[in-house]
Design an enzyme around this catalytic site. Sequence first.
Site, PDB file in Angstrom:
ATOM      1  N   ILE A  31       0.827  -1.204   0.000  1.00 50.34           N
ATOM      2  CA  ILE A  31       0.000   0.000   0.000  1.00 50.34           C
ATOM      3  C   ILE A  31       0.867   1.263   0.000  1.00 50.34           C
ATOM      4  O   ILE A  31       0.533   2.259  -0.653  1.00 50.34           O
ATOM      5  CB  ILE A  31      -0.949  -0.005   1.220  1.00 50.34           C
ATOM      6  CG1 ILE A  31      -2.032  -1.075   1.022  1.00 50.34           C
ATOM      7  CG2 ILE A  31      -1.591   1.357   1.435  1.00 50.34           C
ATOM      8  CD1 ILE A  31      -2.930  -1.295   2.223  1.00 50.34           C
TER       9      ILE A  31
ATOM     10  N   TYR B  72      -0.227  -6.558  18.147  1.00 45.04           N
ATOM     11  CA  TYR B  72      -0.468  -5.858  16.879  1.00 45.04           C
ATOM     12  C   TYR B  72      -1.701  -4.962  16.993  1.00 45.04           C
ATOM     13  O   TYR B  72      -1.686  -3.789  16.590  1.00 45.04           O
ATOM     14  CB  TYR B  72      -0.644  -6.855  15.737  1.00 45.04           C
ATOM     15  CG  TYR B  72      -0.979  -6.199  14.423  1.00 45.04           C
ATOM     16  CD1 TYR B  72       0.004  -5.578  13.654  1.00 45.04           C
ATOM     17  CD2 TYR B  72      -2.292  -6.169  13.953  1.00 45.04           C
ATOM     18  CE1 TYR B  72      -0.306  -4.950  12.453  1.00 45.04           C
ATOM     19  CE2 TYR B  72      -2.613  -5.550  12.745  1.00 45.04           C
ATOM     20  CZ  TYR B  72      -1.611  -4.947  12.006  1.00 45.04           C
ATOM     21  OH  TYR B  72      -1.922  -4.326  10.819  1.00 45.04           O
TER      22      TYR B  72
ATOM     23  N   THR C  64      -1.076  -7.763   1.169  1.00 33.94           N
ATOM     24  CA  THR C  64       0.234  -7.243   1.541  1.00 33.94           C
ATOM     25  C   THR C  64       0.871  -8.236   2.506  1.00 33.94           C
ATOM     26  O   THR C  64       0.314  -9.285   2.801  1.00 33.94           O
ATOM     27  CB  THR C  64       0.107  -5.867   2.227  1.00 33.94           C
ATOM     28  OG1 THR C  64      -0.503  -6.050   3.518  1.00 33.94           O
ATOM     29  CG2 THR C  64      -0.748  -4.916   1.400  1.00 33.94           C
TER      30      THR C  64
END
Length: 273
Positions: free
Chosen positions: A20, A171, A204
Site C-alpha cells: 500500500i 499488533y 500485503t
Amino acid sequence: MSSAVPTDRTVLVTGATSGIGWETARLLSDQGCTVVLHAPDTASGGAAVERLVAAGADPKRVDLAVADFSRLAEVRAMAAAVAAAHPVIDVLVNNAAVAAPERHTITEDGIELSLQVNFLAAYVLTRGLAGPLTARPGSRVVNVSSSMHRTASISWSDPNRVRRYSRLAAYAQSQLALTVFARAALPADSGGTAVSVHPGVCETALLPLYGHEGDSAAEGAARVARLCDPATELEPGAYYDRTALSPAAPVANEPRTVRRLVKLAEELAGQAA
C-alpha cells in the site's frame, strides 16, 4: 476555492517500498506531488524509487528518506534530514507497519517491536516534522490503521506486554494507539487535519493476520490517497473504514485516552533517547 490549493504539494509516505505504501506514493506522484519515499534501508529504497520512476514519476520530484523504525535514533535523524530538505510538507502518510512476531521481541530501544514500528516511530516522526507540517494551512496526517484496533486495549501498566504476550493482541494494541494518535497528531491551531484509515484487507505482507484473500494493494492505496486529496473534506481526528467515515472504537474518542497515550509515547520515546 480550488485556487487556494497548492500545486507544489510535498508528501512523505512511510513504509513505501512495497504494498500500500508504494502504491500510495505512485498515485500521489501521478497527481503531481513531490514524493518523499521512506524505506528501512538504502537498497530497498533505491529499488522502490527506480520502480516509481519506471512507472512514470519525475525523478526530480522523488526523494528517498531512510530509517529503520526499530531504531528511534534513525527515525529522529530521518525527521531532521527531511525537515531540512523539505521545509513544507503537505501530507504525511504514516503507513509503515510490521506484524507482531510469534515470539515476544524487544527492540534495542527497549520497546515491543510492533508497538515501536507501528506507532511510536510514527509518533516520533510526526513530532519531528511539526515545523514542515504546520508551515502552511491545510496539511494532513493520514495514519494507516486497521479495523483490528476495535479488538484492542492498551496495556497501560505493561505496554511492552512483557507479562502476557500475544502477537495478535500486541499488533491490535499498536493499531489502536495509531488510531488514537490521529486525535493528537497536529496542534488544534495548526490549520491541518489528522485522520486514521483502515484501507481494507489487502494482499500485503500483513494479510496473514486477517485471512487468505484481500483486495489489491492498489485498491487499498486508492483509499489512502483519497484522504490525501485537498478536495476530500475530512473530519479532524476521524476514523475511516475504506472510504466511509466510521465510528472508531469508543475508547479512541475519549480525551483521557488521548492524553494518556501522548504521555506514554513521550515516556517511551524519552527512555529510548
